[in-house]
Design a protein around this motif. Structure first.
Motif, mmCIF file in Angstrom:
data_model
loop_
_atom_site.group_PDB
_atom_site.id
_atom_site.type_symbol
_atom_site.label_atom_id
_atom_site.label_comp_id
_atom_site.label_asym_id
_atom_site.label_seq_id
_atom_site.Cartn_x
_atom_site.Cartn_y
_atom_site.Cartn_z
ATOM 1 N N LYS A 140 -54.212 23.304 37.531
ATOM 2 C CA LYS A 140 -54.377 24.265 36.011
ATOM 3 C C LYS A 140 -55.239 23.309 35.205
ATOM 4 N N ALA A 141 -55.732 24.769 34.071
ATOM 5 C CA ALA A 141 -56.642 23.779 33.425
ATOM 6 C C ALA A 141 -55.654 24.246 31.954
ATOM 7 N N ASP A 142 -54.905 24.608 32.247
ATOM 8 C CA ASP A 142 -53.325 23.911 31.160
ATOM 9 C C ASP A 142 -53.867 23.269 29.823
ATOM 10 N N ASN A 143 -54.793 23.239 28.620
ATOM 11 C CA ASN A 143 -54.484 22.568 27.159
ATOM 12 C C ASN A 143 -55.391 21.268 28.155
ATOM 13 N N CYS A 144 -56.372 21.238 28.836
ATOM 14 C CA CYS A 144 -57.583 20.268 28.913
ATOM 15 C C CYS A 144 -58.358 19.648 28.474
ATOM 16 N N HIS A 145 -58.040 18.309 28.036
ATOM 17 C CA HIS A 145 -58.913 17.711 26.628
ATOM 18 C C HIS A 145 -60.241 16.949 27.712
ATOM 19 N N ILE A 146 -61.131 17.385 26.779
ATOM 20 C CA ILE A 146 -62.184 15.798 27.154
ATOM 21 C C ILE A 146 -61.792 15.059 25.980
#
Ligand code: NVA
Length: 372
Positions: free
Chosen positions: A27-33
């Motif tokens: 899932k891509a939820d709340n993904c950070h660099i």
């Protein structure tokens, strides 16, 4: 008294190609660099738009990536594959241990990086980036569920590394190294990670039944490979490296087994002759992968254009290929594979392609010896 009794086999997968019946899709939820840190900086190309950026990814890109991942999960379900999803932790939280601190984490789009399924075992990798140290937590609810339901499931976790500065070579941290020097270092097997302690990411491992093929590079060191060898005493573990890759992390855009006897190899990252012997002696063909359809990765993406060959094999005759990768699809067709097109390019930036964004739970079949 409790009447809890685990009673069915949930976890079983010995290779990259047997018929897939159960998989985890990220899932891509709340993904950070994540902020700068040694191993991550060494991977980001010097001319990349990622340089100097960090923080939460724009919400519209997260929503778009999730839309694509959800659709991919539905496509798999429509083909009879059971799909589980992680429970995202809060990736905006800092990661702090007695040995290091980083201001944010990463995400849970690529379960393949963290989870290595070998037979009835799922092993959580040590990981080698500080921002990914806690990433296994995204999958713990699933691991716990499998453990409760499957009496044979072995849930294992490799020793958590300390990831102090001693784990990384200073030389890699200067601003402009240049691709020529990077290629020389790769050829010399001088990578950003040191041999301070065992380090490996699960996506550096490919499973060929009794044999495990492991890329030695930025994210997996020789002690990590030795740890894997001792952990799986019934397997033969082979270290490989690909001198043409200036940023060698994760083997799955470099070397892609499609079925017994057939592997795609990235033509810019050729497996050295001495490492081909076990394949050639056993009649395996290693063919150059088709050229990617794109000249550059999408915005804010860590990976190279070679995600074109980061395919998910559903069975020895069927393979999921990213929809825009027309040359790769054409090659699969010529190799006799049915191609399932999957739209995923707008999710690449979150951690990779179709192989990266999945982790095997169950494939039919057992542990075969393909290299007797
Ligand atoms: N080394 C890889 C990562 C693949 C998932 C790349 O080509 O960017």
């Amino acid at each position: 008294m409790s009447n809890w009794t685990p009673e069915k086999t949930i976890v079983n997968s010995w290779n990259e190609w047997d018929p897939l019946r159960h998989v985890i899709v990220g899932k891509a939820d709340n993904c950070h660099i994540p902020p700068e840190e040694p191993a991550l900086d060494a991977k980001v190309p010097e001319d990349s738009d990622m340089r100097g950026q960090w923080g939460k990814r724009p919400q519209e890109t997260i929503d778009r990536a999730n839309e694509l991942l959800d659709t991919f999960a539905d496509q798999l379900r429509a083909r009879g594959v059971k799909v589980d999803r992680p429970t995202p932790i809060d990736h905006s939280l800092p990661a702090t241990t007695p040995d290091f601190h980083t201001d944010s984490q990463f995400g849970c789009m690529p379960p393949r990086d963290v989870l290595l399924t070998v037979g009835s075992e799922i092993l959580e990798a040590t990981m080698s980036y500080r921002c990914r140290w806690f990433e296994y937590l995204n999958y713990r609810p699933l691991m716990q569920q499998y453990w409760e339901e499957d009496p044979n499931f072995r849930h294992e976790s490799a020793p958590k590394p300390r990831l102090t500065d001693a784990d990384y070579h200073d030389d890699y941290l200067s601003e402009k190294i240049g691709v020529e020097k990077r290629l020389q270092w790769t050829a010399d097997k001088f990578f950003v990670t040191t041999e301070e302690e065992p380090l490996f990411d699960a996506a550096d491992v490919l499973r060929f039944g009794r044999d495990l093929v492991v890329q030695h590079g930025f994210t997996t060191n020789l002690k990590g490979i030795e740890w894997i060898r001792r952990h799986f005493p019934d397997h033969r573990v082979h270290a490989v490296n690909f001198p043409g890759d200036p940023y060698p992390i994760h083997i799955d855009a470099t070397f892609t087994p499609l079925r017994p006897g057939l592997i795609l190899n990235n033509p810019q990252r050729r497996l050295p002759d001495d490492q081909r012997v076990m394949f050639e002696k056993n009649g395996w063909e290693i063919v150059d992968a088709a050229q990617p359809a794109h000249n550059a990765p999408p915005a804010l993406c860590y990976s190279s254009v070679w995600l074109s060959m980061n395919v998910l094999v559903l069975d020895p005759k069927t393979v999921c290929v990213e929809k825009s990768e027309v040359y790769q699809a054409e090659q699969m067709d010529k190799l006799g594979m049915e191609v399932v097109e999957v739209d995923l390019r707008d999710a690449y930036a979150f951690g990779g392609g179709l192989h990266c964004c999945t982790a095997d739970v169950y494939r039919e079949g057992g542990c075969e010896d393909y290299f007797p």
